[in-house]
Write a protein that holds these residues in place. Structure first.
Motif, PDB file in Angstrom:
ATOM      1  N   MET A 285      -6.799  85.368 -10.059  1.00 39.46           N
ATOM      2  CA  MET A 285      -5.875  86.684 -10.472  1.00 39.46           C
ATOM      3  C   MET A 285      -6.473  87.971  -9.659  1.00 39.46           C
ATOM      4  SD  MET A 285      -5.158  88.330 -14.262  1.00 39.46           S
ATOM      5  CE  MET A 285      -6.818  88.752 -14.251  1.00 39.46           C
ATOM      6  N   THR A 286      -5.672  88.676  -9.326  1.00 39.42           N
ATOM      7  CA  THR A 286      -5.993  89.801  -8.487  1.00 39.42           C
ATOM      8  C   THR A 286      -5.607  91.144  -9.387  1.00 39.42           C
ATOM      9  OG1 THR A 286      -5.747  88.779  -6.467  1.00 39.42           O
ATOM     10  CG2 THR A 286      -5.721  91.367  -6.423  1.00 39.42           C
ATOM     11  N   ALA A 287      -6.581  91.950  -9.676  1.00 43.07           N
ATOM     12  CA  ALA A 287      -6.258  93.007 -10.483  1.00 43.07           C
ATOM     13  C   ALA A 287      -5.419  93.957 -10.179  1.00 43.07           C
ATOM     14  CB  ALA A 287      -7.397  93.581 -10.999  1.00 43.07           C
ATOM     15  N   HIS A 288      -4.401  94.571 -10.774  1.00 38.65           N
ATOM     16  CA  HIS A 288      -3.424  95.451 -10.228  1.00 38.65           C
ATOM     17  C   HIS A 288      -4.200  96.837 -10.216  1.00 38.65           C
ATOM     18  CE1 HIS A 288       0.872  97.073 -10.225  1.00 38.65           C
ATOM     19  NE2 HIS A 288       0.145  98.088 -10.708  1.00 38.65           N
ATOM     20  N   ARG A 289      -4.228  97.412  -8.932  1.00 41.88           N
ATOM     21  CA  ARG A 289      -4.704  98.593  -8.769  1.00 41.88           C
ATOM     22  C   ARG A 289      -3.942  99.607  -9.030  1.00 41.88           C
ATOM     23  NH1 ARG A 289      -8.914  98.407  -3.570  1.00 41.88           N
ATOM     24  NH2 ARG A 289      -9.780  96.431  -3.929  1.00 41.88           N
ATOM     25  N   ILE A 290      -4.498 100.480  -9.796  1.00 41.30           N
ATOM     26  CA  ILE A 290      -4.200 102.108 -10.225  1.00 41.30           C
ATOM     27  C   ILE A 290      -4.990 102.961  -9.695  1.00 41.30           C
ATOM     28  CG2 ILE A 290      -3.157 103.464 -12.096  1.00 41.30           C
ATOM     29  CD1 ILE A 290      -3.177 101.013 -14.066  1.00 41.30           C
ATOM     30  N   VAL A 291      -4.642 103.943  -8.631  1.00 41.76           N
ATOM     31  CA  VAL A 291      -5.180 104.616  -8.314  1.00 41.76           C
ATOM     32  C   VAL A 291      -4.680 106.211  -8.493  1.00 41.76           C
ATOM     33  CG1 VAL A 291      -6.263 106.092  -5.908  1.00 41.76           C
ATOM     34  CG2 VAL A 291      -5.874 103.424  -6.299  1.00 41.76           C
ATOM     35  N   PHE A 292      -5.674 107.021  -9.140  1.00 47.54           N
ATOM     36  CA  PHE A 292      -5.221 108.278  -9.655  1.00 47.54           C
ATOM     37  C   PHE A 292      -5.675 109.331  -8.581  1.00 47.54           C
ATOM     38  CE2 PHE A 292      -4.913 106.082 -13.401  1.00 47.54           C
ATOM     39  CZ  PHE A 292      -3.916 106.656 -14.513  1.00 47.54           C
ATOM     40  N   ALA A 293      -4.916 109.947  -7.792  1.00 43.78           N
ATOM     41  CA  ALA A 293      -5.374 110.760  -6.471  1.00 43.78           C
ATOM     42  C   ALA A 293      -4.482 111.948  -6.457  1.00 43.78           C
ATOM     43  CB  ALA A 293      -4.956 109.764  -5.384  1.00 43.78           C
TER      44      ALA A 293
ATOM     45  N   VAL B 118      -8.694 104.085  -0.871  1.00 41.69           N
ATOM     46  CA  VAL B 118      -7.953 103.368  -2.003  1.00 41.69           C
ATOM     47  C   VAL B 118      -6.553 103.776  -2.336  1.00 41.69           C
ATOM     48  CG1 VAL B 118     -10.233 103.111  -3.016  1.00 41.69           C
ATOM     49  CG2 VAL B 118      -8.925 105.241  -3.427  1.00 41.69           C
ATOM     50  N   ALA B 119      -6.059 105.046  -1.919  1.00 46.54           N
ATOM     51  CA  ALA B 119      -4.736 105.526  -2.097  1.00 46.54           C
ATOM     52  C   ALA B 119      -3.833 104.462  -1.561  1.00 46.54           C
ATOM     53  CB  ALA B 119      -4.531 106.716  -1.954  1.00 46.54           C
ATOM     54  N   THR B 120      -4.216 104.007  -0.181  1.00 48.71           N
ATOM     55  CA  THR B 120      -3.256 103.225   0.672  1.00 48.71           C
ATOM     56  C   THR B 120      -3.558 101.664  -0.179  1.00 48.71           C
ATOM     57  OG1 THR B 120      -4.983 102.988   2.353  1.00 48.71           O
ATOM     58  CG2 THR B 120      -3.289 104.787   2.712  1.00 48.71           C
ATOM     59  N   THR B 121      -4.332 101.506  -0.597  1.00 48.16           N
ATOM     60  CA  THR B 121      -4.502 100.014  -1.301  1.00 48.16           C
ATOM     61  C   THR B 121      -3.910  99.852  -2.705  1.00 48.16           C
ATOM     62  OG1 THR B 121      -6.568 100.358  -2.214  1.00 48.16           O
ATOM     63  CG2 THR B 121      -6.717  99.669   0.138  1.00 48.16           C
ATOM     64  N   ALA B 122      -3.337 100.880  -3.082  1.00 48.13           N
ATOM     65  CA  ALA B 122      -3.025 100.868  -4.630  1.00 48.13           C
ATOM     66  C   ALA B 122      -1.712 100.128  -4.633  1.00 48.13           C
ATOM     67  CB  ALA B 122      -2.728 102.254  -4.937  1.00 48.13           C
ATOM     68  N   ASP B 123      -1.491  99.345  -5.940  1.00 50.19           N
ATOM     69  CA  ASP B 123      -0.399  98.922  -6.411  1.00 50.19           C
ATOM     70  C   ASP B 123       0.411 100.203  -7.098  1.00 50.19           C
ATOM     71  OD1 ASP B 123      -0.849  96.142  -5.423  1.00 50.19           O
ATOM     72  OD2 ASP B 123      -2.265  96.198  -7.073  1.00 50.19           O
ATOM     73  N   THR B 124      -0.226 100.914  -7.747  1.00 48.55           N
ATOM     74  CA  THR B 124       0.333 102.046  -8.380  1.00 48.55           C
ATOM     75  C   THR B 124      -0.390 103.077  -8.151  1.00 48.55           C
ATOM     76  OG1 THR B 124       1.281 100.795 -10.354  1.00 48.55           O
ATOM     77  CG2 THR B 124       0.970 103.085 -10.675  1.00 48.55           C
ATOM     78  N   LEU B 125       0.066 104.114  -7.442  1.00 52.79           N
ATOM     79  CA  LEU B 125      -0.544 105.481  -6.981  1.00 52.79           C
ATOM     80  C   LEU B 125      -0.201 106.582  -7.958  1.00 52.79           C
ATOM     81  CD1 LEU B 125      -2.281 107.248  -5.291  1.00 52.79           C
ATOM     82  CD2 LEU B 125      -0.569 107.384  -3.780  1.00 52.79           C
ATOM     83  N   VAL B 126      -0.808 107.059  -8.693  1.00 55.00           N
ATOM     84  CA  VAL B 126      -0.563 108.265  -9.604  1.00 55.00           C
ATOM     85  C   VAL B 126      -0.870 109.572  -9.150  1.00 55.00           C
ATOM     86  CG1 VAL B 126      -0.732 108.742 -11.967  1.00 55.00           C
ATOM     87  CG2 VAL B 126      -0.502 106.543 -11.565  1.00 55.00           C
ATOM     88  N   THR B 127      -0.161 110.405  -8.899  1.00 53.56           N
ATOM     89  CA  THR B 127      -0.464 111.708  -8.325  1.00 53.56           C
ATOM     90  C   THR B 127      -0.213 112.853  -9.423  1.00 53.56           C
ATOM     91  OG1 THR B 127      -0.214 111.104  -6.139  1.00 53.56           O
ATOM     92  CG2 THR B 127      -0.276 113.674  -6.459  1.00 53.56           C
ATOM     93  N   PRO B 128      -1.267 113.310 -10.364  1.00 52.13           N
ATOM     94  CA  PRO B 128      -0.529 114.300 -11.216  1.00 52.13           C
ATOM     95  C   PRO B 128      -0.620 115.620 -10.441  1.00 52.13           C
ATOM     96  CG  PRO B 128      -2.509 112.996 -11.947  1.00 52.13           C
ATOM     97  CD  PRO B 128      -2.429 112.621 -10.516  1.00 52.13           C
ATOM     98  N   LEU B 129       0.480 116.528 -10.771  1.00 56.27           N
ATOM     99  CA  LEU B 129       0.688 117.683 -10.265  1.00 56.27           C
ATOM    100  C   LEU B 129       0.992 118.789 -11.438  1.00 56.27           C
ATOM    101  CD1 LEU B 129       3.344 117.312  -7.594  1.00 56.27           C
ATOM    102  CD2 LEU B 129       0.679 117.726  -7.300  1.00 56.27           C
ATOM    103  N   ASN B 130       0.399 119.995 -11.465  1.00 53.14           N
ATOM    104  CA  ASN B 130       0.907 121.120 -12.067  1.00 53.14           C
ATOM    105  C   ASN B 130       2.153 121.653 -11.871  1.00 53.14           C
ATOM    106  OD1 ASN B 130      -1.509 121.011 -13.670  1.00 53.14           O
ATOM    107  ND2 ASN B 130      -2.551 122.486 -12.092  1.00 53.14           N
ATOM    108  N   ASP B 131       2.837 121.765 -12.611  1.00 58.80           N
ATOM    109  CA  ASP B 131       4.309 122.402 -12.370  1.00 58.80           C
ATOM    110  C   ASP B 131       4.375 123.806 -11.701  1.00 58.80           C
ATOM    111  OD1 ASP B 131       5.953 120.346 -13.066  1.00 58.80           O
ATOM    112  OD2 ASP B 131       7.289 121.038 -14.789  1.00 58.80           O
ATOM    113  N   SER B 132       3.947 123.912 -10.366  1.00 65.82           N
ATOM    114  CA  SER B 132       4.073 124.891  -9.553  1.00 65.82           C
ATOM    115  C   SER B 132       4.196 124.776  -8.097  1.00 65.82           C
ATOM    116  CB  SER B 132       2.745 125.812  -9.945  1.00 65.82           C
ATOM    117  OG  SER B 132       1.746 125.137  -9.214  1.00 65.82           O
ATOM    118  N   PHE B 133       4.839 125.597  -7.422  1.00 64.26           N
ATOM    119  CA  PHE B 133       4.702 125.278  -6.043  1.00 64.26           C
ATOM    120  C   PHE B 133       3.538 125.148  -5.199  1.00 64.26           C
ATOM    121  CE2 PHE B 133       9.253 126.363  -6.429  1.00 64.26           C
ATOM    122  CZ  PHE B 133       9.952 125.269  -6.012  1.00 64.26           C
TER     123      PHE B 133
END
Length: 273
Positions: free
Chosen positions: A1-9, A110-125
């Motif tokens: 089993m290969t773990a699902h990769r989640i990357v916070f970037a 690691v971002a390019t190897t992610a299954d799920t890439l999570v990019t948090p943003l503050n609500d601003s331009f």
């Protein structure tokens, strides 16, 4: 089993990346998933220190809490990182990476190897500029950022790869962590720009955490708002924050295995109304 990769970037700091990563990891553990974490921010080590604090609280209070495997990596070798990932991620459902809030070669990798890439943003331009640039008058997207182009190319490369046909697609999720209330006009402009860019680049948009101070207050103990039995009476703001966390986890749409949930959090997968 290969773990699902989640990357916070996110190459910008102060967006709640590590706070979000920790709470998603513990939320998954509460759902019965096996989770391993690697902290690549070897200077701050926020995720690593949070999990250490959690273990200390367990020992001090003589309790057992849902947790994760965790470590940090302070080297520069992709090969060495992958060896550590293979070791700590063995027999795990998820392998989670927390990356530094700056331009970093391993973070990009690691971002390019992610299954799920999570990019948090503050609500601003200011934060939106990480993924795209807008016209000063019309607020229409005029150009992709380097980071968005990198993710776009990674998705195309993976889609056309013949090396591993079973390789999962990269699901990029931009999480909107709101640190302040925007004026209605500015909110509408930001909404429009995000929707336009999401169609061009292919990311999804999920609601995040509106008040992160509540979450940061828990850092010394390593507790989360999901550890209800250890927190005493919760105020309204804490209950709202916990519901936001549930909505975030549901919005990520992760492949959580069908195992019994831990303790008394059966409704973690229920999105906020």
């Amino acid at each position: 089993m290969t773990a699902h990769r989640i990357v916070f970037a996110n190459e910008k700091g102060g967006t709640g990346k590590s706070t979000t990563a920790v709470h998603v990891a513990i939320a998954l553990a509460y759902q019965g998933a096996r989770v391993a974490c690697i902290d690549l921010d070897h200077r701050q080590r926020t995720l690593f220190r949070y999990m250490e604090n959690r273990l200390d609280t367990e020992k001090r209070r003589d309790i057992a809490l849902p947790g994760t495997r965790f470590t940090y990596y302070d080297g520069e070798s992709v090969e060495e990182l992958e060896e550590i990932a293979a070791e700590i991620g063995a027999d795990q459902d998820f392998l989670l990476f927390d990356t530094p809030g700056k331009d970093d070669p391993l973070a990009r990798y690691v971002a390019t190897t992610a299954d799920t890439l999570v990019t948090p943003l503050n609500d601003s331009f200011v934060d939106f500029d990480l993924i795209g640039q807008v016209e000063g008058e019309t607020f229409k997207v005029k150009k992709l950022s380097f980071y968005a182009e990198l993710m776009w190319e990674a998705r195309k490369k993976r889609a056309h790869s013949t090396i591993n046909e079973a390789k999962r697609d990269l699901d990029w999720v931009v999480v909107r962590n709101r640190t302040q209330q925007l004026q209605a006009r500015n909110m509408k402009r930001l909404d429009g720009a995000l929707q336009e860019l999401s169609k061009r680049v292919g990311f999804r948009i999920a609601g995040g955490l509106s008040e992160r101070v509540i979450f940061r207050e828990l850092f010394p103990s390593g507790l989360t708002l999901l550890d209800k039995g250890q927190l005493g009476d919760l105020g309204t703001s804490h209950l709202v924050a916990r519901q936001e966390l549930r909505g975030l986890v549901a919005g990520l749409n992760l492949p959580v295995p069908t195992r019994p949930a831990v303790v008394d959090e059966p409704d973690l997968a229920v999105a906020a109304e």
